[in-house]
Scaffold this active site. Structure first.
Site, PDB file in Angstrom:
ATOM      1  N   LEU A 129     -49.026 -76.202  44.896  1.00 21.12           N
ATOM      2  CA  LEU A 129     -48.858 -77.766  45.068  1.00 21.12           C
ATOM      3  C   LEU A 129     -50.428 -78.168  44.331  1.00 21.12           C
ATOM      4  O   LEU A 129     -50.241 -79.333  43.787  1.00 21.12           O
ATOM      5  CB  LEU A 129     -49.025 -78.055  46.466  1.00 21.12           C
ATOM      6  N   ALA A 132     -57.434 -75.059  42.029  1.00 20.94           N
ATOM      7  CA  ALA A 132     -58.798 -75.263  41.614  1.00 20.94           C
ATOM      8  C   ALA A 132     -59.498 -73.909  41.489  1.00 20.94           C
ATOM      9  O   ALA A 132     -58.675 -72.820  41.544  1.00 20.94           O
ATOM     10  CB  ALA A 132     -59.531 -76.009  42.891  1.00 20.94           C
ATOM     11  N   ILE A 134     -61.817 -71.949  43.000  1.00 24.66           N
ATOM     12  CA  ILE A 134     -61.821 -71.180  44.027  1.00 24.66           C
ATOM     13  C   ILE A 134     -60.433 -70.584  45.263  1.00 24.66           C
ATOM     14  O   ILE A 134     -60.254 -69.576  45.323  1.00 24.66           O
ATOM     15  CB  ILE A 134     -63.082 -71.730  45.044  1.00 24.66           C
ATOM     16  N   GLN A 136     -56.023 -71.857  45.731  1.00 21.14           N
ATOM     17  CA  GLN A 136     -54.987 -72.807  45.273  1.00 21.14           C
ATOM     18  C   GLN A 136     -53.950 -73.092  46.544  1.00 21.14           C
ATOM     19  O   GLN A 136     -54.176 -72.542  47.637  1.00 21.14           O
ATOM     20  CB  GLN A 136     -54.123 -72.436  44.368  1.00 21.14           C
ATOM     21  N   LYS A 152     -53.736 -72.833  51.998  1.00 22.50           N
ATOM     22  CA  LYS A 152     -54.759 -72.672  51.057  1.00 22.50           C
ATOM     23  C   LYS A 152     -55.174 -71.394  51.033  1.00 22.50           C
ATOM     24  O   LYS A 152     -55.526 -70.666  51.977  1.00 22.50           O
ATOM     25  CB  LYS A 152     -55.831 -73.420  51.470  1.00 22.50           C
ATOM     26  N   ASP A 287     -67.965 -83.803  50.567  1.00 21.56           N
ATOM     27  CA  ASP A 287     -67.183 -83.862  49.338  1.00 21.56           C
ATOM     28  C   ASP A 287     -66.111 -84.782  49.014  1.00 21.56           C
ATOM     29  O   ASP A 287     -64.982 -84.573  49.129  1.00 21.56           O
ATOM     30  CB  ASP A 287     -66.486 -82.243  49.553  1.00 21.56           C
TER      31      ASP A 287
END
Length: 543
Positions: A129, A132, A134, A136, A152, A287
């Site tokens: 989906l 990144a 680090i 996915q 994740k 973040d």
């Protein structure tokens, strides 16, 4: 250095020089070895002369890969170190990379979970989906209740890459204090250590799960922010399972307007969410870039934020919160003397700082800010101006404040993108003043007593014993003091006697020497022996 580190270092040098980043080397005597070393790589030249220095730095970091991209993102918040044109370019770094194979993701999840994926999940989608550097994300459903979730998963083999690059960063950071006059104050090794901690924290998804659970608890039933539920029974160090959410990306202004969203209220709630996290909870999502923030489709007239990706969080202690709130209020009241005093009182600048000089420097830099309408003044840039001024007075880098400043800039940028007329100060001032009032006076005392009540309830039955033990310790201490006093007095008396004997001995020795020179040998011998004996007795008394 190992051969692998040398190869990686050469690659970094090659990339940096091919983008002309040797322009960043200051032209001072200390950097002469660097400038001489640059000529050893004479075949590497700037191939991007048509681009600005900031853009070249951004492109170089992108070419070096995810570890350096994330480092650049973190450094974009350090506007005390970089001019705006470079910091703005670093802020554009995108942590987006191609996804790895879904079959590999499935295998990695099954290893972490200790069994076949179908044991716990249905409808696992092998197509990522989102992806990144680090980790996915994949979608699925929980087998036990059919709820939609996202999984994740950490990228396989990312840890060795991170460790290798961070080791190199430490080596490079060790050179900075030797090559830059301001290098030691910037604490480069601490910057790398902070970055390493951030990366390693992101690699531990159990930590992210705990952060999300804490934030969800803090904003339970809140009309401002929703944090998706974490299914902690399914979480592992390399796998995070949480509720799938549906919302409008906060950066999609057109979709929000088509939905009929109250943009003014949405922007104000973003500010309120931030200050609530910082001052009420002492625990904030650090973040909050647009990719991690969504807006619920439900009740657009009363909009609700949805926050994801809680891997990076920040916190402030009570003293930092108080000084920060008072700094903001003093600044907007244009009380620069108070701002200077707060920086000294908090320990952000050395205690021996001249407050008058510091006040004048703050006034010189910050007074022009008020030429703008109050609604246009940026909180983030206020902090930046204060930190840059304090830097000239040997302010050491405060990592917790840097993280706060980064988040504040995100929140400000987001709020003004949603509603350009947002008056951040009008929105935040009542909150800050209310919080400060709560920290003093009778209500604060009562609250502190309530907070400490369980502790004292536990300790109260032990109070008689504690009092008795304290009295006994005081008695023993008093006896020790009396004994020590007697010993000191005896020592002082012996030292006085020794000084007297040394004086007598010296007199006898000098007299004996004079008599010896006058050929009165027998008498001089007696004087010398007596003097030596007096010195010996005096020496013994000092032992």
């Amino acid at each position: 250095m190992t051969p692998g580190e040398l190869r990686r270092l050469y690659l970094i040098i090659r990339v940096f020089l091919s983008y002309g980043l040797d322009e960043l080397i200051p032209n001072i005597r200390l950097t002469l070895p660097l400038r001489v070393g640059r000529h050893l790589f004479f075949w590497l030249s700037n191939r991007h002369k048509d681009k600005s220095l900031g853009e070249r730095l951004r492109l170089a970091l992108q070419e070096l890969g995810p570890v350096w991209i994330k480092f650049g993102q973190m450094m974009s918040t350090r506007r005390d170190l970089f001019p705006p044109n470079i910091a703005d370019q670093l802020a554009l770094l995108q942590d987006r990379v191609a996804s790895f194979d879904g079959a590999l993701a499935r295998k990695h999840i099954e290893i972490a979970m200790g069994g076949a994926l179908e044991t716990w999940f249905d409808d696992f989608d092998s197509q990522a989906l989102a992806s990144a550097s680090i980790a996915q994300v994949h979608t699925a459903r929980l087998k036990e209740n059919g709820k939609e979730v996202v999984l994740k998963v950490i990228r396989p083999d990312i840890l060795p890459i991170i460790k290798a690059d961070v080791r190199l960063m430490y080596r490079l950071a060790g050179w900075v204090p030797k090559l830059l006059p301001d290098g030691r104050r910037l604490r480069p090794r601490e910057v790398v250590r902070e970055y390493e901690k951030t990366l390693l924290d992101e690699l531990n998804l159990l930590r992210e799960a705990a952060n999300a659970i804490q934030l969800r608890r803090n904003f339970e039933d809140s009309p401002m922010l929703y944090i998706p539920e974490v299914y902690s029974d399914y979480c592992r160090e390399s796998v995070l399972v949480m509720e799938r959410i549906y919302g409008i990306p906060v950066s999609d202004i057109a979709a929000l307007e088509d939905q009929g969203t109250n943009m003014k209220l949405l922007a104000e709630r973003g500010v309120q969410v931030f200050f609530t996290q910082v001052f009420r909870d002492s625990f904030f999502h650090a973040d909050m870039h647009p990719g991690n923030i969504f807006v619920s489709y439900e009740h657009p007239h009363d909009p609700l934020y949805i926050g994801i990706d809680c891997g990076i969080v920040g916190s402030l202690n009570k003293a930092d919160k108080r000084y920060l709130a008072e700094n903001f209020i003093a600044f907007f009241n244009r009380d620069y003397r108070r701002v200077a005093e707060l920086h000294v009182d908090s320990g952000w600048v050395p205690r021996d700082t001249n407050v008058e000089d510091f006040e004048f420097a703050i006034r010189t830099v910050c007074e022009p800010i008020f030429e703008k309408p109050l609604a246009e003044i940026s909180f983030g840039h206020v902090l930046l101006n204060l930190f840059n001024t304090a830097r000239r007075f040997n302010m050491e880098v405060q990592p917790q404040l840097v993280l706060l400043q980064k988040t504040l800039l995100y929140v400000e940028g987001l709020g003004r993108q949603l509603y350009p007329q947002l008056d951040l100060w009008t929105t935040a001032k009542p909150f800050l003043e209310s919080w400060l009032r709560d920290q003093v006076g009778l209500p604060a005392v009562i609250r502190a007593l309530k907070e400490k009540a369980p502790f004292w309830a536990e300790k109260f039955p032990e109070l008689p014993e504690l009092v008795y033990d304290s009295l006994q310790q005081h008695k023993l201490l008093q006896q020790s003091v009396e004994k020590l006093t007697i010993q000191i007095q005896g020592q002082q008396q012996r030292q006085g006697q020794s000084r007297y004997l040394f004086g007598v001995g010296a007199t006898l020795l000098v007299s004996g020497t004079i008599l010896f020179l006058a050929d009165a040998t027998e008498v001089s011998t007696g004087f010398i022996v007596a003097g030596a004996l007096a010195w010996f007795i005096g020496w013994r008394r000092t032992c």
